[in-house]
Scaffold this active site. Structure first.
Site, PDB file in Angstrom:
ATOM      1  N   LYS A 266      -9.435  22.219  57.611  1.00 28.16           N
ATOM      2  CA  LYS A 266      -8.014  22.474  57.837  1.00 28.16           C
ATOM      3  C   LYS A 266      -7.204  21.215  57.527  1.00 28.16           C
ATOM      4  O   LYS A 266      -7.724  20.089  57.584  1.00 28.16           O
ATOM      5  CB  LYS A 266      -7.772  22.853  59.300  1.00 28.16           C
ATOM      6  CG  LYS A 266      -8.340  24.186  59.739  1.00 28.16           C
ATOM      7  CD  LYS A 266      -8.076  24.402  61.226  1.00 28.16           C
ATOM      8  CE  LYS A 266      -8.630  25.733  61.699  1.00 28.16           C
ATOM      9  NZ  LYS A 266      -7.868  26.879  61.168  1.00 28.16           N
ATOM     10  N   ARG A 340     -14.652  35.640  63.144  1.00 27.01           N
ATOM     11  CA  ARG A 340     -15.223  36.975  62.926  1.00 27.01           C
ATOM     12  C   ARG A 340     -16.743  36.913  62.836  1.00 27.01           C
ATOM     13  O   ARG A 340     -17.435  37.866  63.189  1.00 27.01           O
ATOM     14  CB  ARG A 340     -14.612  37.592  61.667  1.00 27.01           C
ATOM     15  CG  ARG A 340     -14.912  36.869  60.380  1.00 27.01           C
ATOM     16  CD  ARG A 340     -13.923  37.158  59.262  1.00 27.01           C
ATOM     17  NE  ARG A 340     -12.634  36.548  59.544  1.00 27.01           N
ATOM     18  CZ  ARG A 340     -11.571  36.670  58.752  1.00 27.01           C
ATOM     19  NH1 ARG A 340     -11.638  37.381  57.633  1.00 27.01           N
ATOM     20  NH2 ARG A 340     -10.421  36.092  59.078  1.00 27.01           N
TER      21      ARG A 340
END
Length: 490
Positions: A266, A340
């Site tokens: 990130k 996920r």
């Protein structure tokens, strides 16, 4: 903060209610008369309109014993629980660091017992602080208000309602503390130890380590944490308050204790907020604590997948293929789409191990949900209309609102992979929250299921609602407790 339901004493600082257009309650009228009209004059000289959350503070008015009289707004005379929460929060926020230590609130004739408990809940939510690591906080910035005594028309009923509401408040506090905790003090093993302490509430606790997860084939979850020196965990909390043969209600939470993005790193700006990427797990922990504290008449199980996503030399790479517990293979195209992957194995384990009535998962899953809904609603995705509808009603009843978004085969095709059963991201920038939900749906079979994306509601530094603190909101505890109470405990 201590909250009691009892008759207000004859002396001490008091708080009295006003409705919209600054119409005074009976208690406010009595205080106005005793003060020689000081309250009416103060209202005329102010912008106070009686809206929920508004306050007007009068210091030591003549004719009234005590340091202060506070007039607080509750809005319309036919008030509801959410409005009373806002009123309690606004009053508490106004006086929290004022130097006032105790306040006597008169709600007689203002609302029923249930709404009085909601007023107290709002006060507790507003009183929350995370000052654990602040060593040089000046006295004028420290909370002073430590006690509210609330008078109502039906004290017995209010006390009973507060027994439930106070348990919810405790659960929210637990969730907020977890989200706000510094990530160096809440890596997966430490998080699991905190969960273990909840056994004192009557919860049955089980912790799975990497050895157990490897035997179960949970390589989807394990791949996320393989770049961290901190061992990944699954923490399981069981509450057996219902009938022996009743299937449990299953709640699953994403617990990425810090998310660097992994090899798909990130940007540095704002990365500190990724300590809150375990907000879904915090909500599950807070909910399970709430159910246990109030002795909920239901069977429930909470499961949280705890990992740390780090860019180590052994970290998962884009291009890797992993095999989930379900046997399905996943092509990793972006290691920052990690939540996920964690939920996939925990969802499969939950249905395989516990055969629950339904599964509800919560996760700070996608930035795309912020683009869709901002901070005001969480996004929900479901294969079951009844579950989605009842969650929506619970959201409206608690002001933890949700908005249903679609899933379907036209979106499902976006996560098909040419080299594995699926890939962990969709195609480009479009429908990012939906394709994440489509991914999760591949791990629930036909079990009734709802996915709640709380990326916009679980962390919020700019909230204007007095009930919400800076950053970790504890979103999901009130929503799910109400959902359970209204639909599964009757």
């Amino acid at each position: 903060m201590e909250i009691k339901f009892a008759a207000a004493p004859k002396s001490g600082s008091i708080a009295v209610a006003a409705f919209e257009k600054a119409a005074l309650s009976d208690a406010a009228k009595a205080a106005d008369k005793a003060s020689g009209g000081a309250i009416s004059r103060a209202i005329k000289g102010s912008r106070f309109k009686g809206g929920a959350g508004e306050t007007l503070v009068l210091s030591a008015p003549s004719g009234i014993d005590g340091d202060r009289v506070v007039v607080f707004g509750v809005g319309k005379k036919k008030t509801d629980g959410n409005t009373m929460e806002q009123a309690g929060a606004g009053l508490t926020k106004a006086l929290l660091t004022s130097g006032e230590k105790a306040l006597h609130v008169d709600l007689a004739g203002v609302c029923d017992a249930e709404c009085a408990a909601r007023f107290a809940l709002g006060a507790m939510l507003a009183a929350y602080r995370f000052d654990k690591y602040r060593t040089k906080l000046s006295d004028d910035k420290k909370p002073s208000l430590s006690k509210l005594t609330i008078a109502t028309d039906d004290m017995k009923a209010a006390k009973a309602a507060w027994t439930h509401a106070s348990a919810v408040a405790d659960g929210v506090y637990i969730a907020r503390d977890l989200v706000n905790e510094a990530p160096n003090f809440l890596r997966p093993p430490e998080y699991a130890k905190r969960v273990e302490k909840l056994a004192d509430l009557g919860l049955e606790i089980e912790i799975l380590g990497e050895k157990e997860m490897k035997k179960l084939g949970m390589h989807s979850l394990l791949g996320v944490g393989q770049g961290s020196v901190a061992e990944s965990k699954i923490a399981i909390m069981k509450w057996n308050g219902g009938k022996k043969d009743d299937k449990p209600l299953a709640f699953i939470g994403k617990g990425v204790t810090f998310d660097t993005g992994g090899i798909s790193l990130k940007p540095g700006q704002g990365m500190d907020e990724m300590k809150g990427d375990m907000g879904g797990s915090a909500a599950v922990v807070g909910l399970m604590a709430s159910l246990a504290k109030r002795k909920a008449k239901v069977n429930a199980v909470g499961l949280i997948g705890l990992v740390e996503n780090m860019p180590d030399g052994d970290a998962q790479r884009p291009g890797d293929i992993v095999t989930s517990m379900s046997g399905q293979t996943i092509e990793i195209l972006n290691t920052d789409a990690e939540g996920r992957l964690v939920l996939a194995d925990v969802l499969w384990y939950a249905q395989d191990k516990y055969d629950p009535e339904f599964m509800i998962d919560l996760a700070t899953l996608t930035g795309a949900i912020l683009i869709s809904l901002g901070h005001e609603h969480a996004g929900i995705f479901s294969n079951n209309d009844k579950l989605a509808d009842t969650l929506t009603k619970a959201g409206l009843a608690t002001d933890e609102k949700v908005w249903r978004l679609p899933i379907g085969p036209e979106y499902d095709r976006q996560i098909d992979s040419p080299v594995a059963d699926m890939k962990n991201i969709g195609e480009g920038r479009f429908a990012g929250s939906i394709t994440a939900a489509q991914f999760l749906q591949r791990f629930v079979n036909d079990k009734p299921w709802v996915h709640i994306d709380i990326a916009g509601t679980g962390m919020w530094s700019g909230a204007k609602d007095a009930r919400l603190p800076t950053f970790g909101t504890g979103y999901g505890v009130r929503l799910l407790d109400r959902f359970v109470a209204d639909n599964y405990e009757k």
